[in-house]
Design a protein around this motif. Structure first.
Motif, PDB file in Angstrom:
ATOM      1  N   ASP A   6       0.855  -1.182   0.000  1.00  0.00           N
ATOM      2  CA  ASP A   6       0.000   0.000   0.000  1.00  0.00           C
ATOM      3  C   ASP A   6       0.888   1.226   0.000  1.00  0.00           C
ATOM      4  OD1 ASP A   6      -2.970   0.829   0.224  1.00  0.00           O
ATOM      5  OD2 ASP A   6      -1.923   2.183   1.584  1.00  0.00           O
ATOM      6  N   GLU A   8       0.793   5.722   0.032  1.00  0.00           N
ATOM      7  CA  GLU A   8       0.106   7.002   0.119  1.00  0.00           C
ATOM      8  C   GLU A   8       0.865   7.939  -0.809  1.00  0.00           C
ATOM      9  OE1 GLU A   8      -2.747   7.197   1.524  1.00  0.00           O
ATOM     10  OE2 GLU A   8      -2.593   5.312   2.632  1.00  0.00           O
ATOM     11  N   THR A  87      -1.707  -5.663  -4.468  1.00  0.00           N
ATOM     12  CA  THR A  87      -2.178  -4.325  -4.120  1.00  0.00           C
ATOM     13  C   THR A  87      -3.620  -4.153  -4.565  1.00  0.00           C
ATOM     14  OG1 THR A  87      -1.829  -1.955  -4.440  1.00  0.00           O
ATOM     15  CG2 THR A  87      -1.198  -3.387  -6.263  1.00  0.00           C
ATOM     16  N   LEU A 130     -10.156   1.311   5.503  1.00  0.00           N
ATOM     17  CA  LEU A 130      -8.753   1.701   5.457  1.00  0.00           C
ATOM     18  C   LEU A 130      -8.587   3.114   6.007  1.00  0.00           C
ATOM     19  CD1 LEU A 130      -7.730   0.306   1.948  1.00  0.00           C
ATOM     20  CD2 LEU A 130      -7.513  -0.796   4.186  1.00  0.00           C
ATOM     21  N   HIS A 132      -6.089   5.133   5.521  1.00  0.00           N
ATOM     22  CA  HIS A 132      -5.236   5.946   4.639  1.00  0.00           C
ATOM     23  C   HIS A 132      -3.875   6.238   5.262  1.00  0.00           C
ATOM     24  CE1 HIS A 132      -8.377   6.238   1.711  1.00  0.00           C
ATOM     25  NE2 HIS A 132      -9.201   6.625   2.677  1.00  0.00           N
ATOM     26  N   HIS A 133      -3.317   5.189   5.852  1.00  0.00           N
ATOM     27  CA  HIS A 133      -1.928   5.176   6.312  1.00  0.00           C
ATOM     28  C   HIS A 133      -1.331   3.924   5.676  1.00  0.00           C
ATOM     29  CE1 HIS A 133       1.546   4.268   8.778  1.00  0.00           C
ATOM     30  NE2 HIS A 133       1.559   5.554   9.113  1.00  0.00           N
ATOM     31  N   ASP A 137      -2.924   0.299   6.300  1.00  0.00           N
ATOM     32  CA  ASP A 137      -3.728  -0.204   5.183  1.00  0.00           C
ATOM     33  C   ASP A 137      -3.176  -1.532   4.671  1.00  0.00           C
ATOM     34  OD1 ASP A 137      -5.084   2.171   5.521  1.00  0.00           O
ATOM     35  OD2 ASP A 137      -4.612   2.979   3.552  1.00  0.00           O
ATOM     36  N   ILE A 140      -4.160  -4.281   6.968  1.00  0.00           N
ATOM     37  CA  ILE A 140      -5.569  -4.644   6.811  1.00  0.00           C
ATOM     38  C   ILE A 140      -5.770  -5.479   5.548  1.00  0.00           C
ATOM     39  CG2 ILE A 140      -7.880  -3.712   6.339  1.00  0.00           C
ATOM     40  CD1 ILE A 140      -7.038  -1.329   8.217  1.00  0.00           C
ATOM     41  N   ILE A 141      -5.169  -5.062   4.453  1.00  0.00           N
ATOM     42  CA  ILE A 141      -5.290  -5.815   3.199  1.00  0.00           C
ATOM     43  C   ILE A 141      -4.723  -7.216   3.378  1.00  0.00           C
ATOM     44  CG2 ILE A 141      -4.553  -5.915   0.778  1.00  0.00           C
ATOM     45  CD1 ILE A 141      -4.592  -2.753   0.901  1.00  0.00           C
TER      46      ILE A 141
END
Length: 155
Positions: A6, A8, A87, A130, A132-133, A137, A140-141
């Motif tokens: 992941d 950002e 991803t 998620l 958004h870190h 993220d 979690i995925i």
């Protein structure tokens, strides 16, 4: 071995610049880095300024691109098996990963040179929203596809 990616980045566009990148492997090993010199706040969308930037961890995680690349390549090389990068946003995350993983025109030998789109896999759970870190993220995925990889908390 699957490794969940992941990132950002500054905005949802072809001009996106990498802010942070995280990898979580099926065996629980993790990599997280924030880039010091690849972006500026004025490059960022309002969403990124409001949601992503306040969550950055800084301190020991922030590195210049050249150091981030070296650390990433060292992490990838620590695996004996071929790595499958998974991803949920290949059009952004994979491209940004490639920019960091390519070193002087060379690709890491043990990494497949194409991503697996997480949205095409059968999840073992629905995960959670998620935050958004990049690292949270990626955790979690990974937890959505790996029964033995529970979501960890903050560092």
């Amino acid at each position: 071995m699957r490794v969940y990616l992941d990132c950002e980045f500054t905005k949802l566009s072809a001009a996106a610049k990498l802010i942070s990148l995280a990898l979580v492997a099926e065996d629980g090993r993790e990599f997280y880095v924030e880039l010091l010199d690849a972006w500026k706040e004025e490059d960022c969308s309002d969403f990124v300024k409001e949601i992503v930037l306040p969550q950055l961890w800084g301190v020991s995680y922030i590195r210049p691109t050249i150091e981030a690349r070296s650390a990433l390549l060292e992490f990838l090389a620590s695996f004996d098996e071929v790595l499958e990068i998974v991803t949920d946003a290949p059009q952004y995350d994979w491209e940004l990963f490639c920019e960091l993983a390519y070193d002087d025109g060379k690709w890491p030998q043990n990494v497949r040179n194409y991503p697996t789109d997480a949205t095409t896999l059968d999840a073992t759970s629905d995960g959670v929203p998620l935050p958004h870190h990049a690292l949270l993220d990626a955790r979690i995925i990974a937890s959505m596809f790996t029964k033995s990889n529970p979501v960890k908390g903050l560092p």
